[in-house]
Scaffold this active site. Structure first.
Site, PDB file in Angstrom:
ATOM      1  N   ILE A   6      -6.281  76.637  78.047  1.00 23.91           N
ATOM      2  CA  ILE A   6      -6.097  75.194  78.192  1.00 23.91           C
ATOM      3  C   ILE A   6      -4.618  74.820  78.194  1.00 23.91           C
ATOM      4  O   ILE A   6      -4.195  73.883  78.864  1.00 23.91           O
ATOM      5  CB  ILE A   6      -6.871  74.440  77.074  1.00 23.91           C
ATOM      6  CG1 ILE A   6      -6.935  72.946  77.408  1.00 23.91           C
ATOM      7  CG2 ILE A   6      -6.262  74.684  75.696  1.00 23.91           C
ATOM      8  CD1 ILE A   6      -7.899  72.173  76.522  1.00 23.91           C
ATOM      9  N   CYS A  18      23.717  93.321  62.867  1.00 20.64           N
ATOM     10  CA  CYS A  18      23.558  92.010  62.235  1.00 20.64           C
ATOM     11  C   CYS A  18      23.299  92.166  60.732  1.00 20.64           C
ATOM     12  O   CYS A  18      24.212  92.492  59.988  1.00 20.64           O
ATOM     13  CB  CYS A  18      22.456  91.215  62.930  1.00 20.64           C
ATOM     14  SG  CYS A  18      22.489  89.453  62.530  1.00 20.64           S
ATOM     15  N   ALA A  30       2.038 103.895  83.850  1.00 18.60           N
ATOM     16  CA  ALA A  30       3.175 104.739  84.234  1.00 18.60           C
ATOM     17  C   ALA A  30       3.681 105.523  83.023  1.00 18.60           C
ATOM     18  O   ALA A  30       3.385 105.195  81.870  1.00 18.60           O
ATOM     19  CB  ALA A  30       4.293 103.871  84.807  1.00 18.60           C
ATOM     20  N   HIS A  75      24.418  91.433  68.151  1.00 16.70           N
ATOM     21  CA  HIS A  75      23.192  92.099  68.612  1.00 16.70           C
ATOM     22  C   HIS A  75      23.490  92.790  69.942  1.00 16.70           C
ATOM     23  O   HIS A  75      23.130  92.283  71.018  1.00 16.70           O
ATOM     24  CB  HIS A  75      22.062  91.084  68.785  1.00 16.70           C
ATOM     25  CG  HIS A  75      21.438  90.649  67.505  1.00 16.70           C
ATOM     26  ND1 HIS A  75      20.398  91.327  66.907  1.00 16.70           N
ATOM     27  CD2 HIS A  75      21.731  89.606  66.676  1.00 16.70           C
ATOM     28  CE1 HIS A  75      20.051  90.713  65.787  1.00 16.70           C
ATOM     29  NE2 HIS A  75      20.855  89.667  65.618  1.00 16.70           N
ATOM     30  N   GLN A 114      25.542  93.697  57.348  1.00 14.85           N
ATOM     31  CA  GLN A 114      25.665  93.054  56.043  1.00 14.85           C
ATOM     32  C   GLN A 114      25.179  93.980  54.933  1.00 14.85           C
ATOM     33  O   GLN A 114      25.791  94.052  53.861  1.00 14.85           O
ATOM     34  CB  GLN A 114      24.891  91.735  56.045  1.00 14.85           C
ATOM     35  CG  GLN A 114      25.471  90.710  57.020  1.00 14.85           C
ATOM     36  CD  GLN A 114      24.622  89.466  57.163  1.00 14.85           C
ATOM     37  OE1 GLN A 114      23.662  89.276  56.425  1.00 14.85           O
ATOM     38  NE2 GLN A 114      24.962  88.609  58.130  1.00 14.85           N
ATOM     39  N   GLU A 132      22.140  95.194  71.380  1.00 21.25           N
ATOM     40  CA  GLU A 132      20.961  95.648  72.126  1.00 21.25           C
ATOM     41  C   GLU A 132      20.619  94.734  73.290  1.00 21.25           C
ATOM     42  O   GLU A 132      20.029  95.177  74.285  1.00 21.25           O
ATOM     43  CB  GLU A 132      19.747  95.778  71.191  1.00 21.25           C
ATOM     44  CG  GLU A 132      19.194  94.484  70.624  1.00 21.25           C
ATOM     45  CD  GLU A 132      19.811  94.048  69.306  1.00 21.25           C
ATOM     46  OE1 GLU A 132      19.146  93.322  68.550  1.00 21.25           O
ATOM     47  OE2 GLU A 132      20.978  94.420  69.056  1.00 21.25           O
TER      48      GLU A 132
END
Length: 533
Positions: free
Chosen positions: A146, A384, A239, A509, A388, A511
């Site tokens: 919906i 990140c 795959a 970050h 710390q 990545e």
């Protein structure tokens, strides 16, 4: 300008994102300028406040957008940079329409789903597609939901608005394999297409997900009952790697078919580099295991970009990178060293990665993992929160401080991690962190500058806390190298250690910027160091 709308049927998590990304790669390989849009029918403005357990990773764009993880796949496959606006949500649409209503933009008219919501959706898609040859728009969810109805109505109208020669509808559907009968079943896909046609959308191309190859007989049947040409029934079987999917779809003729249907000049796609990458992924020469010490490991999608970045680095090094998922809470006990020693002894741990996250759950386990990597000379990458934790560990066990982050203990004696000053007065959660791409200046001759090949770096961020500047000197005095700073010299962006096989962490970050053809240097360095005996 051409528009391709990708819908999904039968079940969710079918691979619409990978299909859309793969098509984007095939079209870009033909020299076309491709843009990508993800439509998410949830009511949030963005993905920033959603739990990783529910939604997986929040992918951050250069401009600070907190978006759906599919945008990460788009960027990796098509090698483009996207923006926050490339992720359209129901929340954004309604927020915009209601804001306009409050300002009186609708001149007293009754504001309705049709035309006001649908027009807002169409306007956003058109604006995003202005600079591109082709814009691929993936509609999240499944036909029949919906929540998706206003978006499906909007894309139905699109063909009339911009001309049918400029619009293509691709429906991705599942052909369930009944193992006991040895058969693929077409009925769910037939019903899915019927429902889509009931909304007013006739698919031009049917992409069929399956475990096994699809026979010509099944293609004939689907073409007949779904009212598409037989050559428009595209097989998309499982795959060996997601990066093989573009090659499989090209073999099925999807790229050529799309250009023909949109009256675009077709050319032989240049997939040479892509084939080489896939070959290195499928036929590695080495094999290693990287331990990811995380808080959200029950849903691996929480670390999607990290997994992919490790895979990219592995391919670059002709190495298969296995991932050992380590629950950080399990390392909070005194026997954490025993747990990690056994993994190393069993050749099941060659490097350690501590990723980002929020909250105090499992933090001491992350800190213990950092300590193990530092003391045992195990290659380490912190991201990140991982950086710390590395600072907290160093402050505790090298500097001798009773240290912590104010995120976990507001009364800590030594707050080596504290709020960024600008974040102290922030009360709202959504879209208020230090978000997006920020530059860093790297120390010359540091590991960071060596990896980046420059003293300048730019990475994407998503955080509220930083290394407390008041502790920079004592940390450096005890041997921690702060090898990257914000240009104003206030915020620590990178740390590293000397006389260690590989120990580096970043507040960013990285990545999010890794690509199959351009592995991120920090991940490449981690994998390379983990291979070396």
């Amino acid at each position: 300008m051409k528009y391709i709308f990708v819908t999904g049927g039968v079940v969710s998590s079918l691979g619409k994102g990978i299909t859309s990304s793969s098509l984007g790669r095939l079209l870009k390989a033909r020299g076309l300028n491709v843009n990508m849009i993800k439509i998410d029918p949830y009511l949030q403005i963005d993905a920033g406040t959603m739990s990783p357990f529910e939604h997986g990773e929040v992918f951050v764009t250069d401009d600070g957008g907190e978006t759906d993880l599919d945008l990460g796949n788009y960027e990796r496959f098509v090698d483009i940079g996207l923006k926050a606006d490339n992720n359209i949500t129901t929340g954004k649409i309604y927020w915009s329409v209601l804001s306009k209503e409050r300002k009186g933009d609708y001149l007293g008219k009754t504001v309705q789903v049709i035309p006001h919501i649908t027009n807002e959706i169409k306007d956003r898609i058109k604006n995003l597609g202005k600079e591109s040859d082709i814009t691929i728009i993936e509609i999240g969810g499944t036909v029949g939901d919906i929540e998706s109805l206003p978006f499906l109505e909007a894309i139905r109208q699109f063909k009339k608005d911009v001309g049918k020669e400029n619009v293509l509808y691709i429906h991705v559907s599942l052909l369930p394999y009944i193992r006991s009968a040895g058969e693929l079943k077409t009925k769910p896909t037939q019903h899915s297409v019927k429902e889509l046609k009931g909304i007013g959308i006739q698919p031009d191309i049917l992409v069929c997900r399956s475990e096994i190859p699809i026979s010509e007989k099944i293609k004939d049947k689907l073409a007949l009952f779904c009212d598409v040409e037989k050559e428009a029934v595209i097989e998309c079987k499982d795959a060996r790697t997601i990066y093989e999917v573009p090659l499989n779809l090209e073999k099925e003729g999807l790229g050529k078919l799309v250009t023909e249907k949109l009256n675009l000049r077709d050319s032989t796609p240049d997939l040479t580099e892509w084939r080489a990458i896939v070959d290195r992924i499928i036929n590695p020469m080495n094999e290693i295991t990287i331990g990811i010490v995380g808080k959200y490991i029950e849903l691996k999608d929480s670390y999607m970009s990290i997994m992919e970045a490790l895979g990219h680095a592995g391919a670059k090094n002709d190495t298969k990178v296995n991932i050992a998922w380590i629950n950080s809470e399990e390392l909070e006990t005194k026997n954490y060293e025993e747990i990690l020693n056994k993994m190393v002894d069993d050749e099941k741990l060659h490097g350690i990665l501590v990723p980002g996250g929020f909250g105090d759950r499992g933090i001491d386990g992350k800190v213990n993992a950092v300590r193990y990597a530092r003391e045992k000379n195990i290659p380490f990458l912190g991201i990140c929160l991982g950086m710390q934790c590395a600072v907290i560990e160093f402050a505790r066990h090298v500097c001798g401080l009773n240290a912590n982050s104010t995120e976990f203990d507001e009364e800590t004696e030594h707050p080596v991690i504290d709020y960024i000053p600008e974040q102290r007065e922030v009360t709202e959660k959504g879209g208020t962190m230090r978000l997006g791409a920020y530059p860093a200046v790297l120390t010359e001759n540091s590991l960071a500058s060596e990896l980046y090949g420059s003293i300048n770096a730019s990475e994407r961020h998503r955080h509220r806390y930083e290394v407390n500047p008041e502790y920079h000197e004592i940390l450096k005095k005890n041997g921690l190298i702060i090898s990257g700073m914000s240009p104003d010299g206030k915020l620590a962006e990178f740390i590293e250690l000397e006389n260690h096989k590989y120990f580096i962490a970043t507040q960013a970050h990285p990545e999010f910027k890794s690509r199959p053809n351009k592995p991120h240097p920090l991940f490449h360095g981690l994998v390379k160091a983990s291979i070396e005996k």
